[in-house]
Motif scaffolding. Structure first.
Motif, PDB file in Angstrom:
ATOM      1  N   UNK A 254      56.808  43.354  30.273  1.00  0.00           N
ATOM      2  CA  UNK A 254      55.953  43.102  29.125  1.00  0.00           C
ATOM      3  C   UNK A 254      54.870  42.121  29.545  1.00  0.00           C
ATOM      4  N   UNK A 255      53.816  42.089  28.749  1.00  0.00           N
ATOM      5  CA  UNK A 255      52.708  41.193  29.077  1.00  0.00           C
ATOM      6  C   UNK A 255      51.889  40.867  27.851  1.00  0.00           C
ATOM      7  N   UNK A 256      50.667  40.501  28.074  1.00  0.00           N
ATOM      8  CA  UNK A 256      49.766  40.098  27.001  1.00  0.00           C
ATOM      9  C   UNK A 256      49.448  41.194  26.010  1.00  0.00           C
ATOM     10  N   UNK A 257      49.693  42.437  26.370  1.00  0.00           N
ATOM     11  CA  UNK A 257      49.430  43.545  25.447  1.00  0.00           C
ATOM     12  C   UNK A 257      50.654  43.872  24.593  1.00  0.00           C
ATOM     13  N   UNK A 258      51.694  43.021  24.649  1.00  0.00           N
ATOM     14  CA  UNK A 258      52.931  43.239  23.894  1.00  0.00           C
ATOM     15  C   UNK A 258      53.232  42.045  22.995  1.00  0.00           C
ATOM     16  N   UNK A 259      53.971  42.312  21.908  1.00  0.00           N
ATOM     17  CA  UNK A 259      54.375  41.285  20.953  1.00  0.00           C
ATOM     18  C   UNK A 259      55.897  41.327  20.833  1.00  0.00           C
ATOM     19  N   UNK A 260      56.540  40.168  20.914  1.00  0.00           N
ATOM     20  CA  UNK A 260      57.978  40.083  20.688  1.00  0.00           C
ATOM     21  C   UNK A 260      58.205  39.990  19.186  1.00  0.00           C
ATOM     22  N   UNK A 261      58.799  41.037  18.598  1.00  0.00           N
ATOM     23  CA  UNK A 261      58.998  41.069  17.154  1.00  0.00           C
ATOM     24  C   UNK A 261      60.323  40.475  16.714  1.00  0.00           C
ATOM     25  N   UNK A 262      61.349  40.623  17.521  1.00  0.00           N
ATOM     26  CA  UNK A 262      62.672  40.155  17.100  1.00  0.00           C
ATOM     27  C   UNK A 262      63.578  39.997  18.301  1.00  0.00           C
TER      28      UNK A 262
END
Length: 119
Positions: free
Chosen positions: A52-60
């Motif tokens: 994962x990187x800057x183009x991803x969001x940790x949602x849970x």
């Protein structure tokens, strides 16, 4: 830190499958991309196998009874922009998903169901 909305939930069937997969593969993670076809389904990997990187969001970080560690749920930032007003529910249905997701040999696939949440 991850965003509170959308919250990510697991059905009982999804939690049970994660327990089985975790017993075989160790710590797990999900990634939901904004792609087409299999890319629009949540993909389950051994934790850290998908970068994962800057183009991803940790949602849970999903707590699953019987697993040592929570299961992080990541989503591509572009997909999050579309779904940021929804509650995501990870479920399992019969069928063949992607060959890259850990549940593929089980004859089932993970699926996202969603509900709009109030603003």
């Amino acid at each position: 830190m991850y965003e509170e909305i959308p919250r990510v939930e697991l059905t009982a069937a999804a939690a049970e499958l994660l327990r089985r997969l975790g017993a075989v593969h160790g710590p797990l993670m999900f990634h939901q991309s904004g792609g087409c076809c299999d890319g629009s389904a949540p993909m389950c990997y051994p934790e850290g196998e998908f970068r994962t990187g800057g183009s991803d969001v940790l949602l849970a970080e999903l707590d699953v009874a019987g697993l040592e560690r929570p299961v992080p749920f990541w989503m591509s930032r572009s997909q999050y922009a579309v779904w940021n007003h929804t509650r995501l529910i990870v479920d399992v249905v019969p069928g063949r998903g992607s060959g890259f997701s850990l549940e593929a040999p089980e004859g089932v696939r993970f699926l996202i169901r969603s509900r709009v949440v109030g603003a």
